[in-house]
Design a protein around this motif. Structure first.
Motif, PDB file in Angstrom:
ATOM      1  N   HIS A 126     -21.762 -11.635 -27.182  1.00 53.96           N
ATOM      2  CA  HIS A 126     -22.094 -11.268 -25.812  1.00 53.96           C
ATOM      3  C   HIS A 126     -23.578 -11.492 -25.501  1.00 53.96           C
ATOM      4  CE1 HIS A 126     -18.129  -9.572 -25.355  1.00 53.96           C
ATOM      5  NE2 HIS A 126     -18.309  -8.851 -26.436  1.00 53.96           N
ATOM      6  N   GLY A 127     -24.326 -12.007 -26.448  1.00 50.00           N
ATOM      7  CA  GLY A 127     -25.762 -12.189 -26.259  1.00 50.00           C
ATOM      8  C   GLY A 127     -26.152 -13.640 -26.084  1.00 50.00           C
ATOM      9  N   ARG A 128     -27.461 -13.873 -26.189  1.00 45.99           N
ATOM     10  CA  ARG A 128     -28.000 -15.226 -26.014  1.00 45.99           C
ATOM     11  C   ARG A 128     -27.558 -16.182 -27.111  1.00 45.99           C
ATOM     12  NH1 ARG A 128     -34.186 -14.511 -25.559  1.00 45.99           N
ATOM     13  NH2 ARG A 128     -33.743 -12.518 -26.522  1.00 45.99           N
ATOM     14  N   GLU A 129     -27.216 -15.657 -28.262  1.00 46.86           N
ATOM     15  CA  GLU A 129     -26.819 -16.499 -29.396  1.00 46.86           C
ATOM     16  C   GLU A 129     -25.317 -16.778 -29.427  1.00 46.86           C
ATOM     17  OE1 GLU A 129     -28.167 -13.872 -32.484  1.00 46.86           O
ATOM     18  OE2 GLU A 129     -30.052 -14.944 -32.677  1.00 46.86           O
ATOM     19  N   HIS A 130     -24.605 -16.460 -28.348  1.00 46.68           N
ATOM     20  CA  HIS A 130     -23.147 -16.562 -28.377  1.00 46.68           C
ATOM     21  C   HIS A 130     -22.643 -17.962 -28.712  1.00 46.68           C
ATOM     22  CE1 HIS A 130     -23.703 -17.885 -24.195  1.00 46.68           C
ATOM     23  NE2 HIS A 130     -22.509 -18.444 -24.311  1.00 46.68           N
ATOM     24  N   LYS A 131     -23.301 -19.005 -28.228  1.00 44.92           N
ATOM     25  CA  LYS A 131     -22.847 -20.374 -28.528  1.00 44.92           C
ATOM     26  C   LYS A 131     -22.971 -20.680 -30.014  1.00 44.92           C
ATOM     27  CE  LYS A 131     -23.741 -22.399 -24.023  1.00 44.92           C
ATOM     28  NZ  LYS A 131     -24.521 -23.364 -23.246  1.00 44.92           N
ATOM     29  N   GLN A 132     -24.074 -20.289 -30.599  1.00 40.69           N
ATOM     30  CA  GLN A 132     -24.306 -20.509 -32.041  1.00 40.69           C
ATOM     31  C   GLN A 132     -23.225 -19.801 -32.864  1.00 40.69           C
ATOM     32  OE1 GLN A 132     -28.065 -18.934 -33.365  1.00 40.69           O
ATOM     33  NE2 GLN A 132     -27.403 -18.888 -35.504  1.00 40.69           N
ATOM     34  N   TRP A 133     -22.885 -18.568 -32.483  1.00 44.68           N
ATOM     35  CA  TRP A 133     -21.901 -17.814 -33.246  1.00 44.68           C
ATOM     36  C   TRP A 133     -20.478 -18.324 -33.013  1.00 44.68           C
ATOM     37  CZ3 TRP A 133     -22.756 -15.169 -37.404  1.00 44.68           C
ATOM     38  CH2 TRP A 133     -24.063 -14.762 -37.659  1.00 44.68           C
ATOM     39  N   LEU A 134     -20.189 -18.803 -31.818  1.00 46.26           N
ATOM     40  CA  LEU A 134     -18.877 -19.422 -31.588  1.00 46.26           C
ATOM     41  C   LEU A 134     -18.733 -20.676 -32.445  1.00 46.26           C
ATOM     42  CD1 LEU A 134     -18.416 -18.971 -27.732  1.00 46.26           C
ATOM     43  CD2 LEU A 134     -17.010 -17.953 -29.540  1.00 46.26           C
ATOM     44  N   GLU A 135     -19.810 -21.468 -32.527  1.00 42.33           N
ATOM     45  CA  GLU A 135     -19.782 -22.674 -33.364  1.00 42.33           C
ATOM     46  C   GLU A 135     -19.625 -22.309 -34.839  1.00 42.33           C
ATOM     47  OE1 GLU A 135     -23.341 -24.803 -32.301  1.00 42.33           O
ATOM     48  OE2 GLU A 135     -22.565 -25.285 -30.306  1.00 42.33           O
ATOM     49  N   CYS A 136     -20.272 -21.239 -35.267  1.00 42.01           N
ATOM     50  CA  CYS A 136     -20.137 -20.778 -36.649  1.00 42.01           C
ATOM     51  C   CYS A 136     -18.689 -20.389 -36.939  1.00 42.01           C
ATOM     52  CB  CYS A 136     -21.074 -19.597 -36.895  1.00 42.01           C
ATOM     53  SG  CYS A 136     -20.886 -18.836 -38.526  1.00 42.01           S
ATOM     54  N   LEU A 137     -18.077 -19.642 -36.037  1.00 42.77           N
ATOM     55  CA  LEU A 137     -16.673 -19.256 -36.232  1.00 42.77           C
ATOM     56  C   LEU A 137     -15.758 -20.465 -36.160  1.00 42.77           C
ATOM     57  CD1 LEU A 137     -16.554 -15.893 -34.234  1.00 42.77           C
ATOM     58  CD2 LEU A 137     -16.698 -16.207 -36.727  1.00 42.77           C
ATOM     59  N   ASP A 138     -16.069 -21.417 -35.275  1.00 43.99           N
ATOM     60  CA  ASP A 138     -15.292 -22.662 -35.218  1.00 43.99           C
ATOM     61  C   ASP A 138     -15.331 -23.382 -36.566  1.00 43.99           C
ATOM     62  OD1 ASP A 138     -14.338 -22.637 -32.578  1.00 43.99           O
ATOM     63  OD2 ASP A 138     -16.113 -23.664 -31.797  1.00 43.99           O
ATOM     64  N   ALA A 139     -16.527 -23.518 -37.117  1.00 51.22           N
ATOM     65  CA  ALA A 139     -16.697 -24.228 -38.390  1.00 51.22           C
ATOM     66  C   ALA A 139     -15.958 -23.531 -39.525  1.00 51.22           C
ATOM     67  CB  ALA A 139     -18.185 -24.356 -38.732  1.00 51.22           C
ATOM     68  N   ASN A 140     -15.785 -22.227 -39.406  1.00 48.78           N
ATOM     69  CA  ASN A 140     -15.148 -21.447 -40.466  1.00 48.78           C
ATOM     70  C   ASN A 140     -13.742 -20.982 -40.109  1.00 48.78           C
ATOM     71  OD1 ASN A 140     -17.174 -21.178 -42.677  1.00 48.78           O
ATOM     72  ND2 ASN A 140     -18.420 -20.509 -40.945  1.00 48.78           N
ATOM     73  N   HIS A 141     -13.153 -21.576 -39.088  1.00 50.53           N
ATOM     74  CA  HIS A 141     -11.846 -21.122 -38.625  1.00 50.53           C
ATOM     75  C   HIS A 141     -10.793 -21.208 -39.723  1.00 50.53           C
ATOM     76  CE1 HIS A 141      -9.003 -20.912 -34.886  1.00 50.53           C
ATOM     77  NE2 HIS A 141      -8.876 -19.880 -35.678  1.00 50.53           N
ATOM     78  N   ASP A 142     -10.788 -22.274 -40.497  1.00 45.40           N
ATOM     79  CA  ASP A 142      -9.805 -22.386 -41.583  1.00 45.40           C
ATOM     80  C   ASP A 142     -10.035 -21.316 -42.650  1.00 45.40           C
ATOM     81  OD1 ASP A 142      -8.408 -24.490 -40.423  1.00 45.40           O
ATOM     82  OD2 ASP A 142      -9.590 -26.017 -41.442  1.00 45.40           O
ATOM     83  N   ASN A 143     -11.289 -20.993 -42.924  1.00 43.44           N
ATOM     84  CA  ASN A 143     -11.572 -19.918 -43.878  1.00 43.44           C
ATOM     85  C   ASN A 143     -11.138 -18.566 -43.322  1.00 43.44           C
ATOM     86  OD1 ASN A 143     -12.868 -21.081 -46.252  1.00 43.44           O
ATOM     87  ND2 ASN A 143     -14.450 -21.740 -44.831  1.00 43.44           N
ATOM     88  N   LEU A 144     -11.326 -18.357 -42.039  1.00 43.72           N
ATOM     89  CA  LEU A 144     -10.889 -17.112 -41.413  1.00 43.72           C
ATOM     90  C   LEU A 144      -9.368 -16.990 -41.463  1.00 43.72           C
ATOM     91  CD1 LEU A 144     -13.372 -17.254 -38.424  1.00 43.72           C
ATOM     92  CD2 LEU A 144     -13.401 -15.535 -40.260  1.00 43.72           C
ATOM     93  N   ARG A 145      -8.677 -18.091 -41.236  1.00 36.94           N
ATOM     94  CA  ARG A 145      -7.208 -18.086 -41.345  1.00 36.94           C
ATOM     95  C   ARG A 145      -6.782 -17.749 -42.773  1.00 36.94           C
ATOM     96  NH1 ARG A 145      -7.516 -23.422 -38.121  1.00 36.94           N
ATOM     97  NH2 ARG A 145      -6.815 -22.820 -36.044  1.00 36.94           N
ATOM     98  N   ALA A 146      -7.454 -18.363 -43.745  1.00 37.14           N
ATOM     99  CA  ALA A 146      -7.125 -18.090 -45.152  1.00 37.14           C
ATOM    100  C   ALA A 146      -7.385 -16.630 -45.502  1.00 37.14           C
ATOM    101  CB  ALA A 146      -7.926 -19.014 -46.070  1.00 37.14           C
ATOM    102  N   ALA A 147      -8.485 -16.077 -45.010  1.00 40.82           N
ATOM    103  CA  ALA A 147      -8.793 -14.660 -45.261  1.00 40.82           C
ATOM    104  C   ALA A 147      -7.746 -13.760 -44.614  1.00 40.82           C
ATOM    105  CB  ALA A 147     -10.190 -14.333 -44.750  1.00 40.82           C
ATOM    106  N   LEU A 148      -7.316 -14.115 -43.417  1.00 40.33           N
ATOM    107  CA  LEU A 148      -6.265 -13.333 -42.754  1.00 40.33           C
ATOM    108  C   LEU A 148      -4.956 -13.397 -43.534  1.00 40.33           C
ATOM    109  CD1 LEU A 148      -6.790 -14.051 -38.960  1.00 40.33           C
ATOM    110  CD2 LEU A 148      -6.452 -11.792 -39.993  1.00 40.33           C
TER     111      LEU A 148
END
Length: 189
Positions: A100-122
């Motif tokens: 929700h802050g100024r860094e939101h684009k950077q953090w969305l890109e970080c989560l995008d890059a790690n989406h497969d890892n997040l799926r695996a963790a889930l």
């Protein structure tokens, strides 16, 4: 042949890197797999780890499968998967506070890059640690909505909520995120 030429430490690091999906950065490799910068550089120089960008790495599918087999044979897979899951839960929680802050684009890109890892963790946590799965799914709700992964997010949240039925703040958060995703899909009722 390449495996036999590796030091014991390099073998351990390589097999633990097998838990990553879709790539990883140096920090994740160090925390999850104990990959020091020197060990990681050595694995890159031997073409066992591939460089995707300045600080992003991956394993070729065949090497990943070989390393996963070695991880299983060494009876280290549960501990490695737990570290992987803990790391990506912490990353998602850190990102959520900044979406929700100024860094939101950077953090969305970080989560995008790690989406497969997040799926695996889930997936892993859904089988081994349902409370972590609930926390992770609830935390990712905003990411899924903002990046258009509404159906996927809804599916994860429904699967987790079906398993964890005890009342808790984490369950309330997951229900809220599910409600948001359902509303986005036009199912207001």
């Amino acid at each position: 042949y390449s495996w036999r030429l590796l030091s014991v430490a390099a073998q351990q690091t390589l097999r633990q890197l097998a838990v990553f999906r879709g790539g990883f950065d140096q920090e994740a490799a160090q925390i999850v797999a104990g990959a020091t910068p020197a060990l990681l550089a050595g694995l890159v120089s031997k073409s066992l780890v591939q460089t995707l960008s300045a600080n992003r790495y991956t394993l070729h599918a065949l090497i990943q499968q070989f390393a996963a087999d070695k991880l299983q044979a060494a009876h280290e897979s549960t501990a490695s998967e737990q570290r992987h899951c803990d790391y990506f839960l912490a990353l998602a929680q850190q990102a959520e506070t900044r979406l929700h802050g100024r860094e939101h684009k950077q953090w969305l890109e970080c989560l995008d890059a790690n989406h497969d890892n997040l799926r695996a963790a889930l997936a892993w946590s859904l089988q081994h640690d349902e409370e972590t799965a609930l926390n992770l799914a609830g935390t990712l709700g905003i990411f899924w909505r903002r990046r258009g992964h509404v159906s996927e997010g809804r599916d994860w949240l429904q699967r987790v909520l079906a398993k964890v039925t005890d009342a808790s703040p984490a369950r309330a958060k997951a229900l809220l995120r599910l409600g948001n995703l359902v509303a986005v899909q036009g199912e207001r009722a």
